[in-house]
Design a protein around this motif. Sequence first.
Motif, short mmCIF file in Angstrom:
data_model
loop_
_atom_site.label_atom_id
_atom_site.label_comp_id
_atom_site.label_asym_id
_atom_site.label_seq_id
_atom_site.Cartn_x
_atom_site.Cartn_y
_atom_site.Cartn_z
N PRO A 79 0.84 -1.21 0.00
CA PRO A 79 0.00 0.00 0.00
C PRO A 79 0.87 1.25 0.00
O PRO A 79 2.06 1.20 0.32
N TYR A 80 0.26 2.38 -0.34
CA TYR A 80 1.00 3.63 -0.21
C TYR A 80 1.01 4.06 1.26
O TYR A 80 -0.02 4.32 1.86
N VAL A 81 2.21 4.13 1.79
CA VAL A 81 2.41 4.63 3.15
C VAL A 81 3.50 5.69 3.04
O VAL A 81 4.58 5.40 2.51
N PRO A 82 3.23 6.91 3.50
CA PRO A 82 4.28 7.93 3.43
C PRO A 82 5.56 7.45 4.10
O PRO A 82 5.52 6.96 5.23
N GLY A 83 6.67 7.55 3.39
CA GLY A 83 7.94 7.05 3.92
C GLY A 83 8.27 5.65 3.43
O GLY A 83 9.41 5.20 3.56
N LEU A 84 7.29 4.97 2.86
CA LEU A 84 7.51 3.59 2.38
C LEU A 84 7.15 3.44 0.91
O LEU A 84 6.88 2.34 0.42
N LEU A 85 7.21 4.56 0.19
CA LEU A 85 6.82 4.54 -1.22
C LEU A 85 7.60 3.53 -2.05
O LEU A 85 7.06 2.92 -2.97
N ALA A 86 8.87 3.34 -1.72
CA ALA A 86 9.72 2.48 -2.54
C ALA A 86 9.17 1.06 -2.65
O ALA A 86 9.26 0.44 -3.71
N PHE A 87 8.59 0.56 -1.58
CA PHE A 87 8.11 -0.83 -1.61
C PHE A 87 6.93 -1.00 -2.56
O PHE A 87 6.66 -2.08 -3.04
N ARG A 88 6.25 0.08 -2.83
CA ARG A 88 5.12 0.05 -3.74
C ARG A 88 5.59 0.17 -5.19
O ARG A 88 5.02 -0.43 -6.08
N GLU A 89 6.65 0.93 -5.42
CA GLU A 89 7.05 1.25 -6.79
C GLU A 89 8.19 0.40 -7.34
O GLU A 89 8.24 0.14 -8.54
N ILE A 90 9.11 0.01 -6.47
CA ILE A 90 10.36 -0.55 -6.97
C ILE A 90 10.26 -1.88 -7.72
O ILE A 90 10.97 -2.07 -8.71
N PRO A 91 9.42 -2.83 -7.31
CA PRO A 91 9.43 -4.10 -8.04
C PRO A 91 9.21 -3.92 -9.54
O PRO A 91 9.95 -4.50 -10.36
N THR A 92 8.22 -3.13 -9.91
CA THR A 92 7.91 -2.96 -11.32
C THR A 92 8.93 -2.06 -12.01
O THR A 92 9.27 -2.28 -13.18
N VAL A 93 9.43 -1.06 -11.29
CA VAL A 93 10.47 -0.20 -11.86
C VAL A 93 11.73 -1.00 -12.18
O VAL A 93 12.34 -0.83 -13.24
N LEU A 94 12.11 -1.90 -11.28
CA LEU A 94 13.28 -2.74 -11.53
C LEU A 94 13.08 -3.59 -12.78
O LEU A 94 14.00 -3.74 -13.60
N ALA A 95 11.89 -4.13 -12.93
CA ALA A 95 11.61 -4.96 -14.10
C ALA A 95 11.75 -4.15 -15.38
O ALA A 95 12.31 -4.63 -16.37
N ALA A 96 11.27 -2.92 -15.35
CA ALA A 96 11.39 -2.06 -16.54
C ALA A 96 12.85 -1.74 -16.83
O ALA A 96 13.31 -1.82 -17.97
N LEU A 97 13.60 -1.39 -15.79
CA LEU A 97 15.02 -1.06 -15.98
C LEU A 97 15.80 -2.25 -16.54
O LEU A 97 16.67 -2.09 -17.39
N GLU A 98 15.46 -3.44 -16.06
CA GLU A 98 16.18 -4.63 -16.51
C GLU A 98 15.83 -4.99 -17.94
O GLU A 98 16.58 -5.74 -18.59
N SER A 99 14.73 -4.48 -18.44
CA SER A 99 14.35 -4.75 -19.84
C SER A 99 15.04 -3.82 -20.82
O SER A 99 14.92 -4.02 -22.04
N LEU A 100 15.72 -2.81 -20.31
CA LEU A 100 16.41 -1.89 -21.22
C LEU A 100 17.56 -2.61 -21.92
O LEU A 100 18.19 -3.50 -21.33
N PRO A 101 17.84 -2.22 -23.16
CA PRO A 101 18.89 -2.89 -23.91
C PRO A 101 20.30 -2.62 -23.39
O PRO A 101 21.20 -3.43 -23.59
N GLY A 102 20.51 -1.49 -22.76
CA GLY A 102 21.87 -1.16 -22.32
C GLY A 102 21.90 -0.45 -20.99
O GLY A 102 20.93 -0.47 -20.24
N ASP A 103 23.03 0.21 -20.71
CA ASP A 103 23.20 0.90 -19.44
C ASP A 103 22.32 2.15 -19.39
O ASP A 103 22.28 2.92 -20.35
N PRO A 104 21.63 2.38 -18.26
CA PRO A 104 20.72 3.53 -18.17
C PRO A 104 21.42 4.85 -17.88
O PRO A 104 20.80 5.91 -17.97
N GLY A 105 22.68 4.82 -17.49
CA GLY A 105 23.32 6.07 -17.07
C GLY A 105 22.76 6.54 -15.75
O GLY A 105 22.51 5.74 -14.85
N LEU A 106 22.52 7.84 -15.63
CA LEU A 106 21.92 8.40 -14.41
C LEU A 106 20.41 8.18 -14.42
O LEU A 106 19.75 8.48 -15.40
N VAL A 107 19.89 7.67 -13.31
CA VAL A 107 18.45 7.44 -13.21
C VAL A 107 17.80 8.59 -12.44
O VAL A 107 18.30 9.01 -11.39
#
Length: 225
Positions: A79-107
């Motif tokens: 759930p969205y809890v102030p201060g714990l946003l990362a647990f809500r967003e990171i799983p899917t964000v990691l999956a997207a980043l890992e699908s990129l063809p190369g190095d992302p540089g600065l995120v």
Amino acid sequence: MTALQMPADAAEARAVQDALRARVVLDEPGPPPGTGLVTGVDVAYDDERDVVAAAAVVLDAATLEVVAEATAVGRVTFPYVPGLLAFREIPTVLAALESLPGDPGLVVCDGYGRAHPRRFGLASHLGVLTGLPVIGVAKNPFTFTCEPPGPRRGDQSPLLDAGEEVGRAVRTRDGTKPVYVSVGHRTGLDNAVAHTLRLARDFRQPETTRRADALCRRALREATA
DNA sequence: GCGACAG
DNA sequence: ATCTTGTCGC
């Protein structure tokens, strides 16, 4: 790459943050602004169906042209809890980043890094898990305080937590509301601000965020339709 | 105890 | 984040 730990509740989540915080690297300046690649990440939700879509859009830092993009779709697992946003967003964000063809540089991500109750916001968490340089650019001051920066693009003022500078309020356009920049991982604050100003060349928000926002909304719409 | 609180 | 029309302004 460190695996994401999915805590069962808020208390466990805070414990994970306290455990990972020591791995944040704050003594690197980060990549020079205007060179190499910059990648925006963002997430959109369909709370009705418990679906989340993330996008990662890679830009040429000099021209702000899109050079690559990726999306990922998943289920909401926290759930969205102030201060714990990362647990809500990171799983899917990691999956997207890992699908990129190369190095992302600065995120560049929405939200905060060091400007966080436990100094371990989304940008810090994403940095520790990926090892990449990461900064956070948020649209409001969260629980922190600052004097309003001057009215012109480039004007800034310290974002304070009990007198400690945890980020910077930055005016990216004349006469518009500031954005709030903080360091995530392997980047210095002055450099993070410089990146933000280069990326917010034409609009209040960084081009990375705008592109990622548009793409994850489209991915959610297509996944939900 | 109450309110505030990134997305 | 998301629900949502028209409207003011460059």
